[in-house]
Write a protein that holds these residues in place. Sequence first.
Motif, PDB file in Angstrom:
ATOM      1  N   LYS A   1       0.825  -1.195   0.000  1.00 11.52           N
ATOM      2  CA  LYS A   1       0.000   0.000   0.000  1.00 11.52           C
ATOM      3  C   LYS A   1       0.869   1.260   0.000  1.00 11.52           C
ATOM      4  CE  LYS A   1      -4.188  -1.909   2.002  1.00 11.52           C
ATOM      5  NZ  LYS A   1      -4.792  -2.151   0.690  1.00 11.52           N
ATOM      6  N   LEU A   2       1.782   1.258  -0.932  1.00 13.25           N
ATOM      7  CA  LEU A   2       2.694   2.396  -1.034  1.00 13.25           C
ATOM      8  C   LEU A   2       2.435   3.137  -2.345  1.00 13.25           C
ATOM      9  CD1 LEU A   2       6.123   0.932   0.078  1.00 13.25           C
ATOM     10  CD2 LEU A   2       4.690   2.539   1.331  1.00 13.25           C
ATOM     11  N   LEU A   3       2.413   4.444  -2.225  1.00 10.58           N
ATOM     12  CA  LEU A   3       2.382   5.279  -3.421  1.00 10.58           C
ATOM     13  C   LEU A   3       3.810   5.662  -3.712  1.00 10.58           C
ATOM     14  CD1 LEU A   3      -0.545   7.710  -2.947  1.00 10.58           C
ATOM     15  CD2 LEU A   3      -0.123   6.303  -4.934  1.00 10.58           C
ATOM     16  N   LEU A   4       4.222   5.434  -4.931  1.00  6.52           N
ATOM     17  CA  LEU A   4       5.637   5.641  -5.230  1.00  6.52           C
ATOM     18  C   LEU A   4       5.778   6.678  -6.321  1.00  6.52           C
ATOM     19  CD1 LEU A   4       6.465   1.860  -5.365  1.00  6.52           C
ATOM     20  CD2 LEU A   4       6.980   3.405  -3.492  1.00  6.52           C
ATOM     21  N   SER A   5       6.747   7.506  -6.135  1.00  5.99           N
ATOM     22  CA  SER A   5       6.987   8.522  -7.140  1.00  5.99           C
ATOM     23  C   SER A   5       8.489   8.616  -7.389  1.00  5.99           C
ATOM     24  CB  SER A   5       6.431   9.858  -6.626  1.00  5.99           C
ATOM     25  OG  SER A   5       6.657  10.837  -7.583  1.00  5.99           O
ATOM     26  N   PRO A   6       8.945   8.090  -8.527  1.00  9.91           N
ATOM     27  CA  PRO A   6      10.391   8.148  -8.793  1.00  9.91           C
ATOM     28  C   PRO A   6      10.833   9.556  -9.203  1.00  9.91           C
ATOM     29  CG  PRO A   6       9.214   6.861 -10.476  1.00  9.91           C
ATOM     30  CD  PRO A   6       8.181   7.453  -9.583  1.00  9.91           C
ATOM     31  N   THR A   7      11.932   9.987  -8.651  1.00 15.59           N
ATOM     32  CA  THR A   7      12.499  11.286  -9.018  1.00 15.59           C
ATOM     33  C   THR A   7      13.984  11.090  -9.185  1.00 15.59           C
ATOM     34  OG1 THR A   7      13.064  11.888  -6.777  1.00 15.59           O
ATOM     35  CG2 THR A   7      10.881  12.527  -7.523  1.00 15.59           C
ATOM     36  N   GLY A   8      14.469  11.373 -10.345  1.00 17.10           N
ATOM     37  CA  GLY A   8      15.907  11.283 -10.565  1.00 17.10           C
ATOM     38  C   GLY A   8      16.447   9.950 -10.105  1.00 17.10           C
ATOM     39  N   ASP A   9      17.232   9.943  -9.041  1.00 20.68           N
ATOM     40  CA  ASP A   9      17.811   8.680  -8.597  1.00 20.68           C
ATOM     41  C   ASP A   9      17.162   8.194  -7.299  1.00 20.68           C
ATOM     42  OD1 ASP A   9      18.688  10.656  -6.978  1.00 20.68           O
ATOM     43  OD2 ASP A   9      20.756   9.911  -6.828  1.00 20.68           O
ATOM     44  N   ARG A  10      16.069   8.767  -6.945  1.00 19.92           N
ATOM     45  CA  ARG A  10      15.404   8.356  -5.703  1.00 19.92           C
ATOM     46  C   ARG A  10      13.963   7.959  -6.001  1.00 19.92           C
ATOM     47  NH1 ARG A  10      18.857   9.862  -1.775  1.00 19.92           N
ATOM     48  NH2 ARG A  10      17.476   8.954  -0.217  1.00 19.92           N
ATOM     49  N   VAL A  11      13.357   7.338  -5.029  1.00 21.38           N
ATOM     50  CA  VAL A  11      11.917   7.101  -5.130  1.00 21.38           C
ATOM     51  C   VAL A  11      11.292   7.570  -3.811  1.00 21.38           C
ATOM     52  CG1 VAL A  11      12.079   4.698  -4.347  1.00 21.38           C
ATOM     53  CG2 VAL A  11      10.078   5.450  -5.625  1.00 21.38           C
ATOM     54  N   LEU A  12      10.225   8.338  -3.944  1.00 20.58           N
ATOM     55  CA  LEU A  12       9.510   8.806  -2.752  1.00 20.58           C
ATOM     56  C   LEU A  12       8.329   7.867  -2.523  1.00 20.58           C
ATOM     57  CD1 LEU A  12       9.422  12.608  -3.550  1.00 20.58           C
ATOM     58  CD2 LEU A  12      11.087  11.363  -2.180  1.00 20.58           C
ATOM     59  N   SER A  13       8.070   7.560  -1.265  1.00 23.74           N
ATOM     60  CA  SER A  13       6.960   6.644  -1.007  1.00 23.74           C
ATOM     61  C   SER A  13       6.069   7.171   0.113  1.00 23.74           C
ATOM     62  CB  SER A  13       7.487   5.254  -0.667  1.00 23.74           C
ATOM     63  OG  SER A  13       8.262   5.303   0.496  1.00 23.74           O
ATOM     64  N   TRP A  14       4.800   7.052  -0.115  1.00 24.14           N
ATOM     65  CA  TRP A  14       3.786   7.426   0.889  1.00 24.14           C
ATOM     66  C   TRP A  14       3.015   6.179   1.262  1.00 24.14           C
ATOM     67  CZ3 TRP A  14       4.952  10.308  -3.346  1.00 24.14           C
ATOM     68  CH2 TRP A  14       5.249  11.668  -3.178  1.00 24.14           C
ATOM     69  N   LYS A  15       2.813   6.024   2.511  1.00 26.68           N
ATOM     70  CA  LYS A  15       1.996   4.886   2.956  1.00 26.68           C
ATOM     71  C   LYS A  15       0.530   5.325   2.904  1.00 26.68           C
ATOM     72  CE  LYS A  15       1.489   0.841   5.212  1.00 26.68           C
ATOM     73  NZ  LYS A  15       1.607  -0.356   4.403  1.00 26.68           N
ATOM     74  N   VAL A  16      -0.253   4.565   2.187  1.00 28.60           N
ATOM     75  CA  VAL A  16      -1.659   4.929   2.060  1.00 28.60           C
ATOM     76  C   VAL A  16      -2.437   4.373   3.255  1.00 28.60           C
ATOM     77  CG1 VAL A  16      -3.728   4.604   0.681  1.00 28.60           C
ATOM     78  CG2 VAL A  16      -1.536   4.950  -0.430  1.00 28.60           C
ATOM     79  N   GLY A  17      -3.315   5.195   3.748  1.00 28.38           N
ATOM     80  CA  GLY A  17      -4.170   4.724   4.834  1.00 28.38           C
ATOM     81  C   GLY A  17      -3.542   4.881   6.198  1.00 28.38           C
ATOM     82  N   ALA A  18      -2.256   5.270   6.242  1.00 29.21           N
ATOM     83  CA  ALA A  18      -1.622   5.498   7.527  1.00 29.21           C
ATOM     84  C   ALA A  18      -2.157   6.799   8.103  1.00 29.21           C
ATOM     85  CB  ALA A  18      -0.113   5.576   7.352  1.00 29.21           C
ATOM     86  N   PRO A  19      -2.180   6.898   9.402  1.00 25.72           N
ATOM     87  CA  PRO A  19      -2.734   8.118   9.993  1.00 25.72           C
ATOM     88  C   PRO A  19      -1.898   9.355   9.686  1.00 25.72           C
ATOM     89  CG  PRO A  19      -1.810   6.674  11.684  1.00 25.72           C
ATOM     90  CD  PRO A  19      -1.834   5.904  10.418  1.00 25.72           C
ATOM     91  N   THR A  20      -0.650   9.167   9.345  1.00 26.71           N
ATOM     92  CA  THR A  20       0.217  10.325   9.114  1.00 26.71           C
ATOM     93  C   THR A  20       0.318  10.588   7.629  1.00 26.71           C
ATOM     94  OG1 THR A  20       2.047   8.795   9.152  1.00 26.71           O
ATOM     95  CG2 THR A  20       1.584   9.986  11.188  1.00 26.71           C
ATOM     96  N   GLU A  21      -0.819  10.826   7.019  1.00 23.95           N
ATOM     97  CA  GLU A  21      -0.807  10.985   5.575  1.00 23.95           C
ATOM     98  C   GLU A  21      -0.105  12.260   5.123  1.00 23.95           C
ATOM     99  OE1 GLU A  21      -4.759  10.595   4.171  1.00 23.95           O
ATOM    100  OE2 GLU A  21      -4.763   8.420   4.504  1.00 23.95           O
ATOM    101  N   ARG A  22      -0.150  13.258   5.979  1.00 25.83           N
ATOM    102  CA  ARG A  22       0.427  14.531   5.564  1.00 25.83           C
ATOM    103  C   ARG A  22       1.938  14.578   5.819  1.00 25.83           C
ATOM    104  NH1 ARG A  22      -3.655  18.664   5.068  1.00 25.83           N
ATOM    105  NH2 ARG A  22      -5.668  17.690   5.352  1.00 25.83           N
TER     106      ARG A  22
END
Lengths: 505, 724
Positions: B108-129
């Motif tokens: 349940k990860l949202l992934l966004s690749p940028t350059g040489d990294r990947v950013l990930s957000w956990k969906v449904g976690a209480p700390t969405e922001r």
Amino acid sequence: MGVSSMAAGSDAMQLQLCVFDLRRGQQEGQELDKILFFYPSDCPFLTQLSLIGLCEGIITFTRIFSPEAACEVIEAEKHSHVFYEAEPDIWMVLVVEKSKDDEPVWRCEALQGVLKEVHSLFKMFYMSIYALLDKQPSGELARSHLHSFITDYLSDFQLGKKVQMPSFRDSLKERGTVQMLTVSREVALEVQSLITAISSCCNGCDSIILFQDLLVSTTLPPDDTTNLFSYATLRLTPHALSSSTSSSWSYLRKGNSTPNLSNLTLLNEHQSRSLDASSLGQNRQISSIPRLLQRDKWSKGKDGFLVPNFSGGESTPVVWNQQTEECKYLCVYQQKGITVVMLVPVSSLANGEQELVQVKKEFLENVAQRVTIVEQKLSRGWGGENAYHVSGYRYLLIDRDRSVSRATPTGKVTTLTKESLLYLNKLREEVDIEKWRWHRDNPDQEKELEVCIRAKNNAWVIAKVTRGKELYMVLEKANETLLYATDAVEKFSNRYCEGAFSMEY
Amino acid sequence: MKERNSVSSVKRVLINCASQAQVYGICIADKVPEVGRDMCLKEFLALKTCMQNSHIDKIKKEKDILHMMQTRAGSSGSDALSHAYIQSPPIRCNIPETRGLLYDDGNKLLLSPTGDRVLSWKVGAPTERNPPNSDLIGEGAVLSIRYSLDQKAIAIQRSNHEVEFRNRETGMTFSRKCKQDSERILGLFWTDCPTCDIILIKTSGIEMLLYDPEQNGLHIMEAKKLNVNWYVYTHESRMLLLASGMQCTVFSGYQFSAAAGIVRLPKFEMSMTKSESNSKPVLSSDDVHIVTIYGRIYCLQFDRVGMHINVYRFYRDAVVEQGSIPAYSSRVAVSSVDNVILAHQLDAKVVMLYDLFLDSLSPISAPLPLLLKGSYGANSRSKSEESESISSAYEGMIYVDSWNFLVPDLICDVDNGLVWKICLDVEAISASSSDVPSILQFLQRRRSDPAMIKALCLAITRTLILEKRPISVIAQAMDVLVASYSNSLRSGSIPSATQNTGNNHATDSGVVSEHSIVSTDRAKSVIGDSSSKVLIHSPSTSDDDVNPEESEEPAGDKSLKSSVPQQMASHGANVAISPDEMHRFVFTLVEDEMSGDPSYLVSVIVEFLRSASREKLKLNPDIYLMMNHLLARSNQHATIALLVSNKIIEPSKEVAMQLVDLGQQNFKIRKLGLDMLRLLSLHHDYVSILLQDGYYLEALRYARKHKQTTGCGKMPEVSARIVA
């Protein structure tokens, strides 16, 4: 004694029943006007008048000492006269012949019970004798109604040519009570829910449900329930409908005779002629009275509803609810063993019977299916004719508070010897008197009583009365110690009466 | 647009409140130049009220006009115009320099690749922001990224022929390539199947691989050769569907579950309507959706030519077509929210709801648009303001082309970098139907927000009774509620005093592991009878009602279960209504409000008792007390006697004492109570009442008989009373 003239009649005279109004016929020469009903109706007027004269005299005399309850019974050498004041100043008197030997064959209270029952049923259909007399002061209306009604009622007691009143052989029965079917809680809830469904399809009408000849549930107050129950077991239940087949069973009575009404119709003419107050018009009126107690007038229709087939009158009988003081259509639905009696208030139907058709239609659409389900559940749980037989015991259990009784099935009672039954009859008579006296002296308290008799034939005859409940029992072939007998009662009480009679230590 | 709005609102205020404004103006003009505080206060307040009212008016009007896209000015669902909504604010993932959004449904990860990294957000976690996590993945193209389920490794698909594996702890990488000319990599996913870690799907077949972090390599456990055009997989169902054939309508199915291992489904073909011209349509992977509902796995296949959606259900040894539901759009997306299927008709911009619990394919409600709903504060003014701002901020962003529907209930707006969560408006759904029993059934199956749903069910039931609906309807409603309660009681999802199984207090993870153990048992039997082709078996003995999903299944069902336990609410907040709650929150409240003849309420309670006895529930005496009370109030003493004698009113001390009390007016009722006391062997109370009524001898005899149980203290008391 004036009675002797009747007794001299013949062997055929074994029973007389009369209804008379003390307020009528006060002037000399008009005494005949007092008589509202007389059985047998071919009895000479002189005999009729002499009986009523005797009764009136006794009533007037005893009223001096006891204005509330004037006279209960006259025990003469050869006859018993049982009195019942049905309505103020309207008396019913039953005269029965005594047997040759010393043993009393009848029990006064049981005979009174017959009078009470026929009057209650009469009231259920026609409000009261008073009401009819008010409607037509000449009394013809009341006479004709009473005549057809009581003769129809008596036809149930007919054994061959004789009318057989309940005797010692019926002392393990209690008239005027209801016999209930014991059901499990689950089924009881099902039935209760069915009752709601029924009432919602007929504008909140009352209903009672019977299974075979036993009451399952009712929404009526106890008095009306008892009346309707009596009527249903007499004329409506599957057993009553097929009364010709004598093998079937009833708690109340055995339908062991086909009614012999030929003489009764004759009497009808005889009476109206002899009273000579009737014009031709009234004759017609008499013939148009719906005879609601006549046998074989209900038949089962194709849709499951019972179809009344009374000569004259409205096609659907109307009954009078004492408690709510309402006229209600009697609507009966039957499916195998189950009988649903609905009382649809006349006032709730604007168009009368046409609307009743609508009610029936709705019932068939919405409820009939559930009746089938309940019927299946009831018949699955039913132990049959001898369901409430307890081997070794011959018993009668009465709950006066709820007007409910339960007894050994008729078939099993017949195995008892005549002696035992005669003893029981005597004991019950004693208990009746004892209770009556106690009640007179302590109107607020209930009688507690216990009698255990070792009869000459070595049977134990037992009566227990405690807090509105009564238990009568005959134990034949029992051990000879009293301890054994009380033990047997204790066991029975714990097992079948929730310990209501277990008071010994 | 916002400015234009505010101008027009000032104008409207001036038009609507002209008289108030004039009065105020005159007042001020009179006092000027002496200006002071609270000057012309009365006039000002009048104007203020008017202005506020007209502002609200304006919102109402706007709402009417823009009702399709506008949010409602209140959170109450009664005036809802939609049955599903997306909750604002969305998760924002629109960080500059990112290249698209990817979703890893296993974690349940949202992934966004940028350059040489990947950013990930956990969906449904209480700390969405919260700020996203970041991982180094090195330079290069990224087709897809999958984190391992323990999140220790990342698999990055670099091209059609190469997958790179990166150990997150050590940073070590290695690649797996396939033959350049003969095959292509279609995708991969991590699995918790006991025999392998990674499934690699290639056009030439699938490879089941074991990941070895120590040696930094992969071992092939098993490979299956078959032609694959495309595949569909959801982690939720653990189901992999491989499409092959000319039209891509021939499917091979595998389930890789932690418990059951690898289950192979028989090959099956999906049906496609032929178009009028002779060309045969080709099924696209976008049109096949795997949906997990009530723990069952379904596949929804959109037939573009026939304009309907075929529904298939997966059993262990068969795939059964369940029928089809109509489609009203050339593009259809499917989500599932709280076990309800949402069929988004993208062109028509409406959504249709289906509840497949009883295999009924009729929609729950009419097609209605998806709504945008904000999360409001307590203040009503800020609500309306916020609704305005939300609608303006996201206007025109519903059902845009860039929406990507993620399993099970997310929408990813790739262009705007937003992720929405779809929710159901159960209040609106329940308000839309008049068939109350089925609505209650629907509500009782919901698992999200149990407290609210329970309150809703109670309210619906109360209304049902207050409106004096036919008893037959009430009976059905009672059946639904009581059956649901006893179901959850049996499944152990609510603790019960009488049936404490001891498993009730398991933590969430505990429930999961317990579930897995059960599934393991099941899996063995799956493999055991894999030769059997009979669809419906009699339930095997191992099919105990251990987990709630299974207990909800109709008997004799051997469906393929998703091994992921549903999001079960913690047992403290179950939707099921206990008899006690029914008494307190329905009957008692209704009794207060209902006046007149209580017989209706008595009938209602009888129906409830009937349902309860069918489910063999033990009831608190309170409900019987209430019945007696109601009956006594309408003088139906004979009915009380009947109900007591046939045990519809179950004997208990409370009931007995109440009957004795009621018996002050009716002696027969008092005796009923007394008999009940004797029946319950409450010797002390029985003797006391006998003494009160003056039955000294009976009391003495009874006390003597039961002296061993009453204790010797009784006798002196009895004698004392007699002496007195």
